[in-house]
Design an enzyme around this catalytic site. Structure first.
Site, mmCIF file in Angstrom:
data_model
loop_
_atom_site.group_PDB
_atom_site.id
_atom_site.type_symbol
_atom_site.label_atom_id
_atom_site.label_comp_id
_atom_site.label_asym_id
_atom_site.label_seq_id
_atom_site.Cartn_x
_atom_site.Cartn_y
_atom_site.Cartn_z
ATOM 1 N N LYS A 170 0.856 -1.181 0.000
ATOM 2 C CA LYS A 170 0.000 0.000 0.000
ATOM 3 C C LYS A 170 0.896 1.236 0.000
ATOM 4 C CE LYS A 170 -1.662 2.773 3.066
ATOM 5 N NZ LYS A 170 -1.725 4.070 2.327
ATOM 6 N N GLU A 245 9.771 1.945 10.643
ATOM 7 C CA GLU A 245 10.716 3.056 10.477
ATOM 8 C C GLU A 245 9.872 4.305 10.596
ATOM 9 O OE1 GLU A 245 12.252 6.134 9.283
ATOM 10 O OE2 GLU A 245 12.328 5.329 7.252
ATOM 11 N N CYS A 279 12.869 11.988 7.350
ATOM 12 C CA CYS A 279 12.751 11.527 8.733
ATOM 13 C C CYS A 279 14.050 11.630 9.514
ATOM 14 C CB CYS A 279 12.220 10.095 8.763
ATOM 15 S SG CYS A 279 13.134 8.942 7.734
ATOM 16 N N GLU A 379 8.418 16.619 15.420
ATOM 17 C CA GLU A 379 8.924 16.440 14.056
ATOM 18 C C GLU A 379 8.133 17.373 13.131
ATOM 19 O OE1 GLU A 379 10.270 12.753 11.261
ATOM 20 O OE2 GLU A 379 8.283 12.619 12.131
#
Length: 472
Positions: A170, A245, A279, A379
């Site tokens: 996906k 992750e 990231c 973040e």
């Protein structure tokens, strides 16, 4: 309008179980330029059934045959690399030069690395009184994000196929088109029907159906920590392997003996990689307090070299945020930095003066940031750098580790042994010393809420293998 309304299931492009379409927006123009279908649990069931059926035969395919499939995928990828790069520019705004040299090329590297590992990997070895055998884990559900839409797909699909697993993928519904082109490349490589399957959809529907499906043996997700937690909870009922992750808030410690100007300029550009939608970006720069003014000056110099503009222009070095929602999130966090008293070194709220449409953000640097400010803890996923001052090395390391994340760290020093000693104390899955380049053969993954498991090279390869001991 580009219509990509089918899913790739059991070796063919098929209609979804129920029609439901979603427009894909070009973030540079804010215009819808393509449509995909959103899948359902029924579509996931079809894909899992195909993958389950294909696994019994594909898991027994020999190394040489699997290598031949990988090499055909690599050849097809190379032939269509310009098309793949341009597609990513359109769907998520990466400048075409970056999309070609980094976004598409690093995705190709994952297939090349999987082939390299497979060619020399020992699936059986004697140990004590028996044999240890490594076998493909089974059907793998792969859930990938929009920020590196092909790289993250390849980092999972390549080792899964190399080890003999079958796949239900996906991709992100925000930037799915490059993954659909990869599905065409994989189809042309001649893999048996059902080995690779792709179902588009959103996280709450298709992503959660994959995570919870009893016919899936492993789920690997790259995404936010919130999404990773949800996937792990859904997967727990069937005790499947989960590899995650997730987010990051990486610290870049510039030690007093570093070349400050060079380190700050490089650190700004590293923070802004992929428009800051990265990231492991070093979004917290830690500098000696006595070097504050010089660091601010160097940061302004770095920001002045960035060229915002049309992502299809080869000279553009920074494109837009991927979506209106991401643009608004970044704007809110920049405003929070102002509200909490950080010093605005460069950038700020609002669109850059040189653009009047698209989800563009001003490259921003804050100074005098304290570790408890939102911009130092959350973040941001945009071109926003927080400069934090420290007095002692121990304080710098404490600040670096004072985060729920642990994906990466960065250390700058003229003394490599000193840099290495600091790196050993950083609680993160990967640490870069003195501008070391990214490497896809070494393990990549996080400590703490940045996830578990590892990707890339032999470590990523082994995520898709079970371990069996044979005695007697």
């Amino acid at each position: 309008m580009i219509d990509k309304l089918k899913f790739y299931i059991d070796g063919a492009w098929v209609d979804p179980a129920a029609p439901s379409t979603l427009g894909i927006t070009n973030p540079a123009t804010e215009e819808t330029f393509a449509r995909i279908s959103l899948g359902s649990g029924h579509d996931v069931d079809r894909a899992v059934t195909a993958a389950r059926r294909a696994f019994s035969a594909y898991s027994e395919v020999g190394v040489e045959e699997r290598l031949s499939y990988l090499h055909r995928i690599i050849d097809g990828f190379k032939a269509r690399l310009p098309e793949l790069a341009r597609t990513m520019t359109l769907e998520m705004g990466a400048p075409i030069t970056f999309a070609t040299e980094r976004q598409a090329t690093v995705a190709l590297f994952h297939f090349e690395e999987a082939a390299r590992v497979l060619a020399r990997y020992q699936f059986e070895e004697p140990m004590g009184p028996g044999i240890v055998r490594r076998e493909p884990i089974g059907v793998c559900g792969l859930i990938t994000p929009w920020n590196w839409p092909l790289n993250q797909v390849a980092s999972k699909v390549a080792p899964a196929l190399a080890t003999g697993c079958t796949v239900v993928l996906k991709p992100s519904e925000i930037a799915p088109l490059s993954a659909m082109l990869l599905a065409e490349i994989i189809h042309d490589a001649g893999l048996p029907a059902g080995v690779f399957n792709l179902v588009n959809g959103d996280g709450p529907t298709v992503g959660e159906a994959i995570a919870a499906h009893p016919g899936i043996d492993m789920v690997s997700i790259t995404g936010s920590t919130t999404a990773g937690v949800r996937v792990a909870k859904l997967a727990a009922d069937t005790v499947k392997r989960v590899a995650q992750e997730l987010g990051g808030k990486s610290a870049n410690i510039i030690l007093p003996d570093a070349d400050l100007k060079a380190a700050v300029i490089a650190g700004v550009h590293a923070c802004y990689t992929n428009g800051g939608q990265n990231c492991q970006s070093p979004t917290r720069m830690l500098i000696p307090r006595t070097l504050r003014d010089a660091a601010f000056s160097a940061a302004r110099e770095a920001v002045a070299t960035i060229r915002l503009g049309d992502p299809l222009d080869p000279a553009t070095t920074m494109g837009p945020m991927v979506s209106q929602a991401q643009f608004e999130k970044v704007q809110a966090l920049i405003q929070s930095g102002l509200d909490e008293g950080a010093t605005l070194v460069a950038g700020g709220t609002g669109r850059p003066a040189e653009v009047n449409h698209g989800y563009y953000v001003r490259p921003t640097v804050f100074g005098d940031v304290t570790p408890q400010m939102r911009i130092a803890r959350e973040e941001i996923f945009g071109p926003v750098l927080s400069i934090i001052s420290y007095d002692t090395e121990d304080e710098a390391i404490d600040i670096a580790n004072d985060t729920p994340f642990g994906l990466a760290g960065f250390v700058q020093s003229r003394d490599r042994e000193h840099a290495r000693a600091v790196a050993n104390r950083i609680r993160a899955g990967r640490v870069y010393l003195n501008g070391a380049p990214f490497d896809r053969s070494l393990p990549f993954g996080g400590y703490k809420q940045s996830g578990n498991g590892r990707e890339f090279g032999v470590f990523g390869f082994e995520e898709y293998l079970e371990v069996k001991a044979i005695l007697g």
